[in-house]
Design a protein around this motif. Structure first.
Motif, PDB file in Angstrom:
ATOM      1  N   GLU A 145      -2.956  -5.744   4.559  1.00  0.00           N
ATOM      2  CA  GLU A 145      -3.991  -6.707   4.191  1.00  0.00           C
ATOM      3  C   GLU A 145      -5.321  -6.126   4.634  1.00  0.00           C
ATOM      4  O   GLU A 145      -5.429  -5.594   5.743  1.00  0.00           O
ATOM      5  CB  GLU A 145      -3.733  -8.046   4.857  1.00  0.00           C
ATOM      6  N   GLU A 173     -11.107  -8.678  -0.574  1.00  0.00           N
ATOM      7  CA  GLU A 173     -10.026  -9.017   0.335  1.00  0.00           C
ATOM      8  C   GLU A 173      -8.715  -9.026  -0.433  1.00  0.00           C
ATOM      9  O   GLU A 173      -8.661  -9.396  -1.599  1.00  0.00           O
ATOM     10  CB  GLU A 173     -10.264 -10.394   0.972  1.00  0.00           C
ATOM     11  N   ARG A 175      -4.324  -7.445  -0.491  1.00  0.00           N
ATOM     12  CA  ARG A 175      -3.364  -6.414  -0.099  1.00  0.00           C
ATOM     13  C   ARG A 175      -3.729  -5.103  -0.811  1.00  0.00           C
ATOM     14  O   ARG A 175      -3.998  -5.078  -2.014  1.00  0.00           O
ATOM     15  CB  ARG A 175      -1.958  -6.848  -0.479  1.00  0.00           C
TER      16      ARG A 175
END
Length: 643
Positions: A50, A62, A64
């Motif tokens: 993450e 933001e 993964r």
């Protein structure tokens, strides 16, 4: 220096080297393309996290992220900040754990459960770059939870066009991670050390050779090796004191110039560089350098990639030239250079296609610098081969020179033998002529006079006896002049004394022989001996006939300067009577005898003159120039008197 072939079967060698090069290249490519092996044991690999990505000039992202992708692939030409979060499994026990980052940078801070466990550089400081090699961080067991997952946070700052961000990482017990890290580090450090020392040493050595010999191959190799060493230093030194992006541009230019110059060296090592190939190398260096500067100045990574791509066609042209020469000559050196060039091009294409353009993770290694290092031992081999060839040529030249010298010595010896034989025959001929002349002038004239006297009735027996005695003395002196003791003047005088002793005793004349120690004379030839004997015999004959003397003194001395031997014959007879004018007239009245003595003295380079003696008679002096040798001793060295 050009690689030459001495093989007797070039066709077989061509195919042998070609097959070996193809097999080696195929095996190398297979090993390079194969994916990295996963470590065994309890080590876990994390390839996703993450993250909060904050590229400069763009809104933050933001979510993964795939750690196999690089920052510069997602945000080309941009720097920024990033925060990565990974959940680590619970940890049981007191043994510490460790993290192994295949690549992380450029400045890094590592936190576990909120506690800082490691940092490399200071966030935002561009003088430090942690992404140049893998790094390890130890996680104390006290920071880890046993009943829940542990939070790993990695904070990084990234500069434009720098390998940054977080790549694949591994997590496991400290001893296992350390073993993996140490193996990687030892191999990397040894390779870096070998590369740096080899490039520096061979670069300096070939630079010295270029200064002394001005061979272009040495000069270009030296420059290329030193540029490659600068690239190695940049890869090994995390905090080079050169600000970014100038450091990046300098390192890239050095690396691409290193590759281009090694290609030029390979061509020059096999022969003169064709003009198109030589120009291609120059163009590749200039274009790649210009694109590199523009890439870093304008933050356009694609231009740097294009600069690297310009090296490829130039390298292929060099490979074609070297391979064609290797095929034509079947020389081992040319095949080695062709193989090294092919391996370098293959490694460069691997790094370009599978690492740079594919945005590969830090687990995939680059191989170009390893392949390029092959030129260092090849250069050492070429220098050793040239030295061996030069030494062999030197020995062959010495052997040929010795053969020619021996041949010339034999020719000179043969010529000298012929000349010596000619001189020998000439000497024999001259000696025969001299003997004939002496017999004709001496014994012959005496015998003719004797025959004339015999032909007249009432000839005086005493006169006949005197002429016969003179003829006999002439014959004896001719024989004495041929004796091997010619260079001993004392022996010559002793022989003359022996020959004249009966006549002097019969005439009632006492002789004082005052002969000092005399040296052997190197230039006292039979001709000189004969003239000296004739002069002395003429002097004794004049005393017997005209002087009415009762005493003769014979003196022989070496002058003080050692340059002449003085012979004197002085008597106590009637002398030349009167004044010096009268003496001169007397000498003229002496007939041909005195003239003959003067002529003989002049012919052997001696000085002759007549003076009055201390006892009232006449003193004849003969000064004979000599080159003295060893001293000779004779019984005549002590004065004695014959009565």
């Amino acid at each position: 220096m050009t690689v030459r072939s001495s093989s007797s079967s070039p066709g077989a060698l061509r195919w042998l080297f070609a097959c070996a090069a193809v097999v080696a290249l195929a095996l190398g490519m297979k090993a390079a393309i194969a994916p990295p092996a996963e470590p065994a044991g309890t080590i876990r690999t994390f390839d996703a996290a993450e993250a909060v990505l904050e590229p400069d000039g763009k809104p933050s992202i933001e979510g993964r992220v795939d750690l196999a992708r690089r920052w510069d692939g997602d945000f080309p030409g941009q720097g920024g900040r990033a925060s990565y979060r990974i959940m680590l499994p619970p940890h049981q026990g007191q043994a510490p754990m460790a993290l192994l980052f295949s690549r992380v940078g450029n400045q890094v801070e590592v936190l576990v459960n909120g506690g800082i466990v490691q940092h490399w550089g200071r966030l935002g400081d561009p003088l430090f770059d942690a992404a140049k090699h893998p790094v390890m961080a130890v996680v104390p067991a006290a920071l880890l939870h046993a009943d829940r997952e542990n939070e790993l946070r990695v904070e990084v700052t990234i500069q434009p066009q720098r390998l940054g961000g977080l790549s694949v990482l591994r997590y496991g017990p400290q001893d296992e991670i350390e073993a993996l890290y140490d193996a990687n580090r030892r191999g990397r450090e040894i390779a870096m050390l070998v590369f740096a020392v080899g490039l520096l040493g061979m670069g300096v050595f070939t630079g010295v050779l270029w200064v002394r010999q001005r061979l272009p191959m040495y000069g270009w190799f030296s420059l290329g090796a030193l540029l490659g060493m600068l690239r190695i230093i940049d890869r090994a030194w995390a905090d080079v004191p050169v600000p970014w992006p100038w450091l990046g541009a300098l390192a890239a230019i050095c690396y691409m110039s290193h590759m281009a110059l090694m290609c030029r060296f390979a061509v020059l090592a096999t022969g003169p560089a064709p003009r198109p190939v030589d120009r291609a190398v120059d163009v590749a260096i200039l274009v790649s350098a210009a694109l590199t500067v523009l890439s870093f100045a304008l933050r356009k990574p694609l231009w740097l990639t294009l600069g690297i791509c310009t090296i490829v066609p130039m390298a292929l042209a060099c490979l074609w030239t070297v391979a064609r020469r290797a095929w034509a000559r079947a020389g081992a050196g040319a095949w080695l250079l062709a193989a090294a060039l092919a391996a370098s091009i293959a490694a460069g294409l691997h790094d370009l296609l599978l690492v740079r353009l594919s945005n590969a993770s830090g687990l995939r290694s680059t191989y170009l610098q390893h392949a390029m290092f092959a030129f260092v031992p090849i250069m050492g081999w070429l220098i050793a081969e040239r030295y061996s060839r030069t030494a062999a040529n030197f020995h062959a030249l010495n052997a040929e020179l010795s053969r020619r010298v021996d041949e010339r010595e034999q020719q000179l010896k043969s010529a000298f033998d012929v000349l010596r034989e000619q001189q020998h025959h000439q000497a024999i001929s001259n000696e025969r002529q001299r003997i004939m002349r002496e017999i004709h002038d001496g014994v012959g004239s005496q015998l003719v006079a004797l025959l004339n006297m015999v032909a007249h009735p009432g000839a005086d027996p005493q006169a006949l006896r005197e002429h016969a005695q003179v003829a006999l003395d002439e014959m004896r002196m001719a024989v004495d002049s041929l004796r091997p003791e010619n260079d001993d003047l004392a022996t010559v005088l002793a022989t003359l004394r022996y020959r004249l002793q009966p006549r002097l005793e019969a005439a009632g004349i006492g002789v004082v022989w005052d002969v000092a120690e005399l040296p052997q004379l190197r230039e006292l030839s039979p001709n000189v001996v004969m003239h000296v004997q004739r002069i002395l015999l003429e002097a004794f004959t004049n005393v017997l006939k005209h002087a009415r003397a009762t005493r003769i003194i014979v003196r022989a001395r070496l002058c003080d300067d050692g340059a002449a031997v003085t012979l004197q014959i002085a008597d106590n007879g009637v002398g030349l009577r009167g004044s010096p004018a009268a003496a001169g007239a007397g000498r003229r009245r002496g007939g041909r005898g005195l003239d003959n003595m003067r002529s003989r003295a002049a012919s052997i380079g001696a000085k002759f003159h007549i003076d009055g003696s201390a006892e009232g008679g006449t003193c004849l002096t003969l000064a004979l120039k000599v080159e003295p040798g060893e001293s000779a001793f004779s019984p005549l060295s002590r004065p004695s008197v014959l009565t």
